[in-house]
Design an enzyme around this catalytic site. Structure first.
Site, PDB file in Angstrom:
ATOM      1  CE  LYS A   1      -7.471  -2.435  -4.297  1.00 13.07           C
ATOM      2  NZ  LYS A   1      -8.056  -1.605  -3.268  1.00 13.07           N
TER       3      LYS A   1
ATOM      4  CG  HIS B   1     -11.272   0.690  -0.777  1.00  9.96           C
ATOM      5  ND1 HIS B   1     -10.427   1.368  -1.608  1.00  9.96           N
ATOM      6  CD2 HIS B   1     -10.651   0.656   0.426  1.00  9.96           C
ATOM      7  CE1 HIS B   1      -9.344   1.758  -0.935  1.00  9.96           C
ATOM      8  NE2 HIS B   1      -9.460   1.320   0.313  1.00  9.96           N
TER       9      HIS B   1
ATOM     10  CB  SER C   1      -0.894   0.000   1.237  1.00  5.49           C
ATOM     11  OG  SER C   1      -1.459   1.274   1.422  1.00  5.49           O
TER      12      SER C   1
ATOM     13  CE1 TYR D   1      -6.219   4.722  -1.913  1.00  8.60           C
ATOM     14  CE2 TYR D   1      -4.647   4.644  -0.106  1.00  8.60           C
ATOM     15  CZ  TYR D   1      -5.819   4.206  -0.696  1.00  8.60           C
ATOM     16  OH  TYR D   1      -6.585   3.261  -0.068  1.00  8.60           O
TER      17      TYR D   1
ATOM     18  CG  ASP E   1     -10.164  -6.355  -3.795  1.00 12.37           C
ATOM     19  OD1 ASP E   1     -11.304  -5.869  -3.905  1.00 12.37           O
ATOM     20  OD2 ASP E   1      -9.159  -5.648  -3.581  1.00 12.37           O
TER      21      ASP E   1
ATOM     22  CB  THR F   1      -6.397   2.934  -5.135  1.00 17.23           C
ATOM     23  OG1 THR F   1      -5.692   1.714  -4.962  1.00 17.23           O
ATOM     24  CG2 THR F   1      -7.758   2.835  -4.464  1.00 17.23           C
TER      25      THR F   1
HETATM   26  C1  LIG Z   1      -7.982  -2.075   6.744  1.00 19.10           C
HETATM   27  C2  LIG Z   1      -7.947  -1.918   5.274  1.00 19.10           C
HETATM   28  C3  LIG Z   1      -7.046  -1.052   4.704  1.00 19.10           C
HETATM   29  C4  LIG Z   1      -7.012  -0.903   3.317  1.00 19.10           C
HETATM   30  N1  LIG Z   1      -6.079  -0.073   2.769  1.00 19.10           N
HETATM   31  C5  LIG Z   1      -6.027   0.048   1.423  1.00 19.10           C
HETATM   32  C6  LIG Z   1      -5.006   0.838   0.819  1.00 19.10           C
HETATM   33  O1  LIG Z   1      -4.160   1.393   1.492  1.00 19.10           O
HETATM   34  N2  LIG Z   1      -5.027   0.949  -0.528  1.00 19.10           N
HETATM   35  C7  LIG Z   1      -5.954   0.322  -1.318  1.00 19.10           C
HETATM   36  O2  LIG Z   1      -5.933   0.469  -2.541  1.00 19.10           O
HETATM   37  N3  LIG Z   1      -6.894  -0.462  -0.763  1.00 19.10           N
HETATM   38  C8  LIG Z   1      -6.949  -0.625   0.578  1.00 19.10           C
HETATM   39  N4  LIG Z   1      -7.890  -1.443   1.134  1.00 19.10           N
HETATM   40  C9  LIG Z   1      -8.795  -2.203   0.261  1.00 19.10           C
HETATM   41  C10 LIG Z   1      -8.175  -3.564  -0.111  1.00 19.10           C
HETATM   42  O3  LIG Z   1      -7.131  -3.390  -1.016  1.00 19.10           O
HETATM   43  C11 LIG Z   1      -9.185  -4.493  -0.761  1.00 19.10           C
HETATM   44  O4  LIG Z   1      -9.801  -3.811  -1.811  1.00 19.10           O
HETATM   45  C12 LIG Z   1     -10.233  -5.049   0.182  1.00 19.10           C
HETATM   46  O5  LIG Z   1      -9.740  -5.235   1.472  1.00 19.10           O
HETATM   47  C13 LIG Z   1     -10.719  -6.388  -0.390  1.00 19.10           C
HETATM   48  O6  LIG Z   1     -11.758  -6.899   0.307  1.00 19.10           O
HETATM   49  P1  LIG Z   1     -11.606  -8.038   1.456  1.00 19.10           P
HETATM   50  O7  LIG Z   1     -11.001  -7.360   2.624  1.00 19.10           O
HETATM   51  O8  LIG Z   1     -13.009  -8.436   1.684  1.00 19.10           O
HETATM   52  O9  LIG Z   1     -10.741  -9.152   0.918  1.00 19.10           O
HETATM   53  C14 LIG Z   1      -7.920  -1.618   2.503  1.00 19.10           C
HETATM   54  C15 LIG Z   1      -8.818  -2.496   3.090  1.00 19.10           C
HETATM   55  C16 LIG Z   1      -8.834  -2.662   4.455  1.00 19.10           C
HETATM   56  C17 LIG Z   1      -9.789  -3.634   5.046  1.00 19.10           C
END
Ligand SMILES: Cc1cc2nc3c(=O)[nH]c(=O)nc-3n(C[C@H](O)[C@H](O)[C@H](O)COP(=O)(O)O)c2cc1C
Length: 424
Positions: free
Chosen positions: A295, A319, A187, A210, A350, A236
């Site tokens: 994304k 997300h 990330s 980002y 995802d 993203t």
């Molecule tokens: C706690 C947390 C932090 C996240 N941080 C980011 C991030 O920094 N950048 C990003 O593109 N997506 C982020 N995401 C989204 C994840 O990349 C992903 O899209 C999502 O967790 C997928 O769903 P799942 O948790 O049900 O597997 C985050 C998700 C969570 C739960």
């Protein structure tokens, strides 16, 4: 006790007294006296009171309470080998983390409809097995945008792993590499610099950006991560909620000082993401010399625009239900996006993937690979690098099992005929 029973009991030799004590007392006080004391003790009110007091002590005991609560149980952390499914890691992470840190991983936007729907969508897809098939050797190897993978499973980008485990993303990366060299998408808001994360293990790393409005900031970050050796850049673009309800409530139940400053305006729009335009990708391309993906794509129209703007891959994501509540599940929109892309670029996805059969369904609907978000955060919080490794190994093993059971020995043999969909 009726008198007859009492007499019968008094007549028999007692087994209740330890023999040694009985022997010496018998010698000094005589057999008659021993029986008398035994009888009065057996019938005494004090004994019953003592038993009742002991029972109520146990019922109110903090030890007993901890044993009874299967979710928040600090008294015993299970051995890693006791955890059988990816779901098993969540309660362990919950027990080990402060409430607001756990909630930060768990929550979705608003009423969390999309968060739930991401999971629910797997129930609207049946797997139709071909049972007469040679599945004596299963092959799961693939290549996505030049990165070779033993399984079509990757780790989604997620922020701030130091809050979950003292070694942060370094441990995550080590766990990924130990699990068949799984690719980590690191990330932009990781808690460690990319160089430290990459030094922790040898497996492939992609970088998630980002984008900032000031292009020179993007340039600086992109040059740094490419110099460090990331193999692809994931941009993203989904707009996240400005504040999450659970986080706002947590401020009332936890130490406000520990929860950090209050959000400036919980009902406002996040200002750092208001300026996105498609030309962003054309501008970023100047600084990206590895494959670039977008994304947060959830419609066929946006997928087509991604192709027009030269993106090398599309990453279907809402997300993890943290963006706009009441968006459909990612699995539901996958077929229309795959249809729009027509195989020209790989499509990642995802959102709620927790079992090998979930992954198989997405592959059958046309995904090139699946990314997992929360599960490896639970693994990390619960056990560090070995937890991340185990979460991924469980998914890998389950995928192989599901492929064997459905009569598909290779990724190439997984197609739409494997599924029946009942999306609403
Ligand atoms: C706690 C947390 C932090 C996240 N941080 C980011 C991030 O920094 N950048 C990003 O593109 N997506 C982020 N995401 C989204 C994840 O990349 C992903 O899209 C999502 O967790 C997928 O769903 P799942 O948790 O049900 O597997 C985050 C998700 C969570 C739960």
């Amino acid at each position: 006790m009726p008198n007859s029973t009492r007499k019968a009991a008094a007549g028999k030799p007692s087994h209740k007294w330890p023999l040694v004590i009985r022997f010496f007392w018998q010698r000094t006080a005589g057999e008659g006296r021993v029986k008398q004391v035994e009888r009065s003790w057996r019938e005494s009110l004090h004994r019953r009171c003592a038993i009742r007091a002991m029972a109520s002590f146990l019922a109110g005991s903090p030890f007993l309470r901890a044993q009874r609560d299967p979710v928040r149980d600090h008294s015993r952390v299970p051995r890693l080998s006791e955890l059988r499914t990816v779901f098993d890691f969540e309660p362990v992470a919950y027990a080990r983390l402060p409430r607001q840190i756990y909630d930060f991983t768990a929550y979705g936007a608003d009423g969390e409809f999309t968060l739930r729907r991401n999971r629910e969508a797997f129930e609207w897809v049946d797997l139709v097995a071909r049972t007469v098939a040679d599945v004596s050797s299963i092959s799961t190897t693939t290549e996505v945008l030049g990165t070779k993978m033993e399984f079509p499973i990757m780790v989604a980008p997620s922020s701030g792993h130091l809050a979950l485990y003292p070694e942060g993303e370094a441990a995550t990366h080590a766990g990924c590499t130990a699990a068949a060299n799984t690719t980590l998408i690191s990330s932009h808001v990781a808690s460690l610099p990319i160089e430290k994360i990459m030094a922790a293990a040898k497996g492939p790393v992609w970088f998630q950006l980002y984008p900032r409005q000031d292009m020179s900031e993007n340039q600086k970050v992109l040059e740094q991560v490419q110099a460090a050796g990331v193999r692809a850049v994931v941009v993203t673009v989904d707009q996240q909620a400005s504040a999450y309800e659970r986080a706002l409530h947590d401020r009332n139940i936890t130490n406000p000082a520990a929860a950090g400053p209050p959000p400036r305006n919980p009902y406002g729009i996040r200002e750092n993401r208001l300026w996105y335009e498609w030309k962003l990708f054309d501008e970023l391309r100047r600084y990206v010399h590895v494959p670039m993906l977008a994304k947060g794509i959830v419609t066929a129209e946006d997928a087509r625009l991604c192709l027009e703007h030269g993106l090398d891959g599309i990453y279907v994501s809402n997300h993890g239900g943290r963006s706009l509540d009441y968006e459909p599940a990612t699995l539901e929109v996958l077929p229309e996006i795959v249809g729009a892309v027509q195989g020209r670029v790989p499509v990642l996805i995802d959102g709620g993937f927790r079992r090998g059969s979930d992954i198989l369904k997405a592959l059958a609907l046309g995904a090139s690979a699946v990314c997992v978000g929360r599960p490896q955060r639970w693994g990390l919080a619960a056990y560090g690098a070995p937890g991340v490794e185990r979460v991924l190994q469980i998914l890998q093993t389950e995928l192989r099992l599901a492929m064997a059971a459905s009569g598909r020995a290779s990724l190439a043999s997984i197609d739409k005929t494997l599924v029946r969909t009942y999306f609403p």
